[in-house]
Each structure stands twice: as C-alpha cells, then as structure tokens.
Design an enzyme around this catalytic site. Structure first.
Site, PDB file in Angstrom:
ATOM      1  N   GLY A  28      32.777  39.358  37.938  1.00 44.98           N
ATOM      2  CA  GLY A  28      32.239  40.239  36.902  1.00 44.98           C
ATOM      3  C   GLY A  28      30.723  40.348  36.898  1.00 44.98           C
ATOM      4  O   GLY A  28      30.128  40.695  35.877  1.00 44.98           O
ATOM      5  N   SER A  29      30.085  40.112  38.056  1.00 45.48           N
ATOM      6  CA  SER A  29      28.616  40.234  38.058  1.00 45.48           C
ATOM      7  C   SER A  29      28.207  41.682  37.800  1.00 45.48           C
ATOM      8  O   SER A  29      27.158  41.936  37.199  1.00 45.48           O
ATOM      9  CB  SER A  29      28.023  39.718  39.367  1.00 45.48           C
ATOM     10  OG  SER A  29      28.374  40.562  40.445  1.00 45.48           O
ATOM     11  N   ASN A  30      29.022  42.631  38.234  1.00 48.24           N
ATOM     12  CA  ASN A  30      28.692  44.037  37.965  1.00 48.24           C
ATOM     13  C   ASN A  30      28.940  44.397  36.503  1.00 48.24           C
ATOM     14  O   ASN A  30      28.171  45.161  35.921  1.00 48.24           O
ATOM     15  CB  ASN A  30      29.465  44.955  38.910  1.00 48.24           C
ATOM     16  CG  ASN A  30      28.862  44.921  40.302  1.00 48.24           C
ATOM     17  OD1 ASN A  30      27.808  45.517  40.525  1.00 48.24           O
ATOM     18  ND2 ASN A  30      29.480  44.177  41.203  1.00 48.24           N
ATOM     19  N   LYS A  82      48.780  46.613  43.448  1.00 48.07           N
ATOM     20  CA  LYS A  82      49.051  47.804  42.634  1.00 48.07           C
ATOM     21  C   LYS A  82      49.726  47.363  41.338  1.00 48.07           C
ATOM     22  O   LYS A  82      50.100  46.184  41.193  1.00 48.07           O
ATOM     23  CB  LYS A  82      49.931  48.794  43.402  1.00 48.07           C
ATOM     24  CG  LYS A  82      51.301  48.243  43.737  1.00 48.07           C
ATOM     25  CD  LYS A  82      52.183  49.291  44.394  1.00 48.07           C
ATOM     26  CE  LYS A  82      53.593  48.741  44.573  1.00 48.07           C
ATOM     27  NZ  LYS A  82      54.541  49.693  45.126  1.00 48.07           N
ATOM     28  N   MET A 109      40.680  45.063  41.800  1.00 44.98           N
ATOM     29  CA  MET A 109      41.283  44.994  43.131  1.00 44.98           C
ATOM     30  C   MET A 109      42.716  45.524  43.172  1.00 44.98           C
ATOM     31  O   MET A 109      43.560  45.004  43.888  1.00 44.98           O
ATOM     32  CB  MET A 109      41.221  43.546  43.647  1.00 44.98           C
ATOM     33  CG  MET A 109      39.815  42.969  43.623  1.00 44.98           C
ATOM     34  SD  MET A 109      38.566  44.021  44.422  1.00 44.98           S
ATOM     35  CE  MET A 109      38.775  43.504  46.095  1.00 44.98           C
ATOM     36  N   ASN A 126      34.513  54.205  40.620  1.00 45.80           N
ATOM     37  CA  ASN A 126      34.739  52.922  41.301  1.00 45.80           C
ATOM     38  C   ASN A 126      33.492  52.531  42.069  1.00 45.80           C
ATOM     39  O   ASN A 126      32.767  53.375  42.590  1.00 45.80           O
ATOM     40  CB  ASN A 126      35.914  53.059  42.280  1.00 45.80           C
ATOM     41  CG  ASN A 126      36.180  51.770  43.055  1.00 45.80           C
ATOM     42  OD1 ASN A 126      36.250  50.685  42.458  1.00 45.80           O
ATOM     43  ND2 ASN A 126      36.307  51.866  44.369  1.00 45.80           N
ATOM     44  N   HIS A 128      32.285  50.386  45.396  1.00 42.89           N
ATOM     45  CA  HIS A 128      32.831  49.832  46.632  1.00 42.89           C
ATOM     46  C   HIS A 128      31.691  49.242  47.471  1.00 42.89           C
ATOM     47  O   HIS A 128      30.647  49.875  47.621  1.00 42.89           O
ATOM     48  CB  HIS A 128      33.559  50.917  47.432  1.00 42.89           C
ATOM     49  CG  HIS A 128      34.232  50.376  48.647  1.00 42.89           C
ATOM     50  ND1 HIS A 128      35.445  49.709  48.596  1.00 42.89           N
ATOM     51  CD2 HIS A 128      33.844  50.342  49.945  1.00 42.89           C
ATOM     52  CE1 HIS A 128      35.774  49.307  49.805  1.00 42.89           C
ATOM     53  NE2 HIS A 128      34.818  49.677  50.643  1.00 42.89           N
TER      54      HIS A 128
HETATM   55  C1  GAR Z   1      31.859  44.011  44.249  1.00 43.71           C
HETATM   56  O1  GAR Z   1      31.171  43.726  45.449  1.00 43.71           O
HETATM   57  C2  GAR Z   1      32.595  45.325  44.369  1.00 43.71           C
HETATM   58  O2  GAR Z   1      31.919  46.270  45.153  1.00 43.71           O
HETATM   59  C3  GAR Z   1      33.875  44.887  45.028  1.00 43.71           C
HETATM   60  O3  GAR Z   1      34.199  43.665  44.416  1.00 43.71           O
HETATM   61  C4  GAR Z   1      32.989  43.000  44.048  1.00 43.71           C
HETATM   62  C5  GAR Z   1      33.111  42.557  42.611  1.00 43.71           C
HETATM   63  O4  GAR Z   1      32.070  41.707  42.250  1.00 43.71           O
HETATM   64  N1  GAR Z   1      34.903  45.857  44.858  1.00 43.71           N
HETATM   65  C6  GAR Z   1      35.810  46.144  45.796  1.00 43.71           C
HETATM   66  O5  GAR Z   1      35.855  45.585  46.869  1.00 43.71           O
HETATM   67  C7  GAR Z   1      36.789  47.237  45.418  1.00 43.71           C
HETATM   68  N2  GAR Z   1      37.526  47.655  46.551  1.00 43.71           N
HETATM   69  P1  GAR Z   1      31.872  41.293  40.735  1.00 43.71           P
HETATM   70  O6  GAR Z   1      33.225  40.834  40.196  1.00 43.71           O
HETATM   71  O7  GAR Z   1      30.881  40.183  40.755  1.00 43.71           O
HETATM   72  O8  GAR Z   1      31.371  42.497  39.984  1.00 43.71           O
END
Ligand code: GAR
Length: 211
Positions: A28-30, A82, A109, A126, A128
């Site tokens: 969840g850093s984003n 899914k 995911m 999304n 990516h």
């Molecule tokens: C991020 O790097 C995002 O781009 C990726 O998961 C990570 C989540 O990081 N997403 C995917 O690969 C989607 N196909 P976070 O949990 O620290 O935000």
C-alpha cells in the site's frame, strides 16, 4: 489548510468532489502516497472515501487507519487472480455503498470483469510498474529487468476488459544504470509511481483527463 471539496463555499455553485475508492492487495505504498497528497491538499478535487483489500492483514489496511479512511478486507472468492462473479458483484455493491464514484487500483492483483467494469464504466484506473504496452501482467519490474531494458518505468491507464490494455493516461521513465540492482531499479520505479498516480487523480478530478 485544505478542506475537502465538498466543504468549499463561495461561488454559489455546489462542488462535487471526485470520490474514489482505493483497491490494493499488499504494502500500500501507493495508497499511502495518495492519502498523503490528499492530506497535503494536492489532490485537486478528489477525495479518497474507502480502501478495499482482498488479502487479510495486508499492510494497506493500516494506511487507512493512519489517515482516517475506512479500510476493509473483503472476500474475493476462491480464485487467486480473479473474483468469483458473485463476489465481484458484492465488491461492486460495497464500493458503491462507500460513496465512491471512481476506483483507483493501486497494487491490486486481480483482473476485473463485468460486475466491476459495468458498475464503474470508464471510471477505473490502474497503476502498472512498466512502460505499457511492454511487460504486461505479473511482475512488470522483474520482467523488464530480466529482459535487460535500458529504460522502464510505470504507467497509469484506464481499465477495460483487456488486461493492461486500456488507454494510457501518464507514464514516467526510469533509466537502468550500471550500478543498479533489481532492488534499486524497483525503488526508483516505485518513487515515480508515488508521483504520477496522485497527479493523475488530481488531473482527473479537475477535468483535465478525457478518455
Ligand atoms: C506497484 O508497483 C504497482 O505498480 C504494482 O504493485 C505494486 C504495489 O505496490 N501493480 C501491479 O503489478 C498491477 N499489475 P504498493 O502496494 O506498495 O502500492
């Protein structure tokens, strides 16, 4: 001091914030970067109203608590990547009930199908971790690293029925230096993700992004 858009007065015109839910599966850093931007007043007219997670105990749930945004784990059904159709319909209803009109996938995911896509038409974005259309699917950073690219990066795009193929909104480029390890390369990509995702949300909320 930043006030959520819905509290703003003055013009006589009712403001309607872009209420959105964050969906995530892991660290969840984003999500944290989005919540920080909201707290700092740099998220335009966007307002995070809920966090939904498919993995029990995932760290993303803690960020919700820390920033006062309701965060819940919901059952996605028995599959790994899914939803079951019934569970996806239940998620769509729970997200609607939260007041969200948009969905931001931040490290979520699972592939989305009709129940969510139809409940939020053209209102799901999304993040990516590659320069799409290269390195779609799982482990975008590892795929790019192993391929030996000189640059990779991250992409924010609209979500449609084709995995990682929706219209691109923004991308950031990261150069792979000789001194990089996969870890430092990944860190640089994550640092860019933390900038472009909140910025895209801000731009959408201000009407600056048209599909
Ligand atoms: C991020 O790097 C995002 O781009 C990726 O998961 C990570 C989540 O990081 N997403 C995917 O690969 C989607 N196909 P976070 O949990 O620290 O935000």
């Amino acid at each position: 001091m930043h006030f959520p858009a819905r509290f703003r007065v003055g013009s006589g015109v009712a403001f309607s914030a872009m209420k959105f839910a964050i969906l995530g599966s892991g660290t969840g850093s984003n999500a944290e970067a989005i919540l920080k931007a909201y707290r700092a007043g740099t998220l335009g007219d966007a307002e995070p109203v809920a966090i939904f997670c498919d993995i029990p105990g995932a760290k993303i749930l803690e960020h919700g608590k820390a920033y006062g945004v309701p965060a819940v784990q919901l059952d996605p059904g028995p599959f790994k990547t899914k939803f079951s159709p019934e569970r996806e319909a239940a998620w769509a209803q729970a997200i609607k009930d939260s007041g969200a009109e948009w969905i931001v996938l931040a490290g979520f995911m699972r592939v989305l199908k009709a129940p969510l896509l139809e409940a939020f038409p053209n209102r799901i974005i999304n993040l990516h971790p590659s320069l799409l259309p290269s390195f779609q699917g799982l482990d975008g950073i590892g795929q790019a690293w192993r391929y030996g690219v000189a640059v990779s990066g991250c992409t924010v795009h609209f979500v449609n029925a084709e995995l990682d193929r929706g219209a691109i909104i923004d991308q950031a480029v990261v150069r792979r230096e000789k001194t990089d390890t996969q870890e430092t390369f990944a860190q640089k990509i994550h640092a860019q993700e933390h900038k472009i995702l909140p910025d895209v949300i801000r731009r959408i909320s201000l009407g600056e992004v048209v599909l």
